[in-house]
Design a protein around this motif. Structure first.
Motif, PDB file in Angstrom:
ATOM      1  N   GLY A  42      36.358  59.530  44.399  1.00 47.37           N
ATOM      2  CA  GLY A  42      37.039  59.514  45.785  1.00 47.37           C
ATOM      3  C   GLY A  42      38.121  60.657  45.999  1.00 47.37           C
ATOM      4  O   GLY A  42      38.648  60.687  46.995  1.00 47.37           O
ATOM      5  N   LYS A  43      38.491  61.361  44.722  1.00 43.05           N
ATOM      6  CA  LYS A  43      39.148  62.617  45.074  1.00 43.05           C
ATOM      7  C   LYS A  43      38.927  63.641  44.769  1.00 43.05           C
ATOM      8  O   LYS A  43      37.506  63.888  44.266  1.00 43.05           O
ATOM      9  N   GLN A  44      39.528  64.753  44.965  1.00 36.43           N
ATOM     10  CA  GLN A  44      39.045  66.092  44.702  1.00 36.43           C
ATOM     11  C   GLN A  44      39.049  66.638  43.447  1.00 36.43           C
ATOM     12  O   GLN A  44      39.990  66.107  42.689  1.00 36.43           O
ATOM     13  N   ARG A  45      38.402  67.578  43.032  1.00 33.60           N
ATOM     14  CA  ARG A  45      38.468  68.161  41.530  1.00 33.60           C
ATOM     15  C   ARG A  45      39.839  68.804  41.684  1.00 33.60           C
ATOM     16  O   ARG A  45      40.368  69.645  42.595  1.00 33.60           O
ATOM     17  N   GLU A  46      40.535  68.610  40.571  1.00 32.73           N
ATOM     18  CA  GLU A  46      42.022  69.281  40.264  1.00 32.73           C
ATOM     19  C   GLU A  46      42.139  69.873  38.929  1.00 32.73           C
ATOM     20  O   GLU A  46      41.233  69.446  37.958  1.00 32.73           O
ATOM     21  N   LEU A  47      42.863  70.734  38.934  1.00 31.21           N
ATOM     22  CA  LEU A  47      42.960  71.530  37.654  1.00 31.21           C
ATOM     23  C   LEU A  47      43.751  70.694  36.663  1.00 31.21           C
ATOM     24  O   LEU A  47      44.909  69.863  37.248  1.00 31.21           O
ATOM     25  N   VAL A  48      43.401  70.407  35.377  1.00 33.18           N
ATOM     26  CA  VAL A  48      44.064  69.749  34.348  1.00 33.18           C
ATOM     27  C   VAL A  48      44.901  70.931  33.529  1.00 33.18           C
ATOM     28  O   VAL A  48      46.200  70.618  33.435  1.00 33.18           O
ATOM     29  N   ALA A  49      44.275  71.726  32.899  1.00 32.98           N
ATOM     30  CA  ALA A  49      44.811  72.829  32.141  1.00 32.98           C
ATOM     31  C   ALA A  49      43.931  73.954  32.172  1.00 32.98           C
ATOM     32  O   ALA A  49      42.837  73.881  32.152  1.00 32.98           O
ATOM     33  N   GLU A  50      44.507  75.292  31.816  1.00 33.76           N
ATOM     34  CA  GLU A  50      43.824  76.286  31.814  1.00 33.76           C
ATOM     35  C   GLU A  50      44.658  77.495  31.168  1.00 33.76           C
ATOM     36  O   GLU A  50      45.854  77.311  31.029  1.00 33.76           O
TER      37      GLU A  50
END
Length: 119
Positions: A42-50
């Motif tokens: 139910g949520k948008q894709r988000e950055l974790v680490a890069e």
């Protein structure tokens, strides 16, 4: 064509650890940036680490101090070590790379690996 193969997801209790790995294969590409994103239900894709194109690392505030991103350049592999996992870390984790291939920069995504953290 560039392919990403992920491994390492699973079910773990809160406070536990998991290690995600992603290997890029193919020919004729040069990696510019690579990292991990996640998407909870139910949520948008988000950055974790890069790793950015400049070689710096970025982490989501929610994972700082718990997650560590690393890379094995010779193997075109990026690893996400996740410690002290919380139920809020539950979601599908996607490997992402931005690569220079066929004269343009392109974004490539893995198929996703599910991480479930039980309370």
């Amino acid at each position: 064509q560039v392919q990403l193969v992920e491994s390492g997801g699973g079910l773990v209790q809160a406070g536990g650890s998991l290690r995600l790995s992603c290997a890029a294969s193919g020919s004729g590409f040069v990696i510019s940036a690579l990292g991990w994103y996640r998407q909870a239900l139910g949520k948008q894709r988000e950055l974790v680490a890069e790793f950015t194109s400049g070689g710096n690392t970025n982490y989501a505030d929610s994972v700082k101090g718990r997650f560590t991103i690393s890379r094995e350049t010779a193997k075109n592999t990026v690893i996400l070590q996740m410690n002290t996992l919380e139920p809020e870390d539950t979601g599908v984790y996607y490997c992402h790379i931005r690569a220079f291939a066929y004269d343009v920069y392109r974004d490539y995504w893995g198929q996703g690996t599910r991480v479930t953290v039980s309370s």
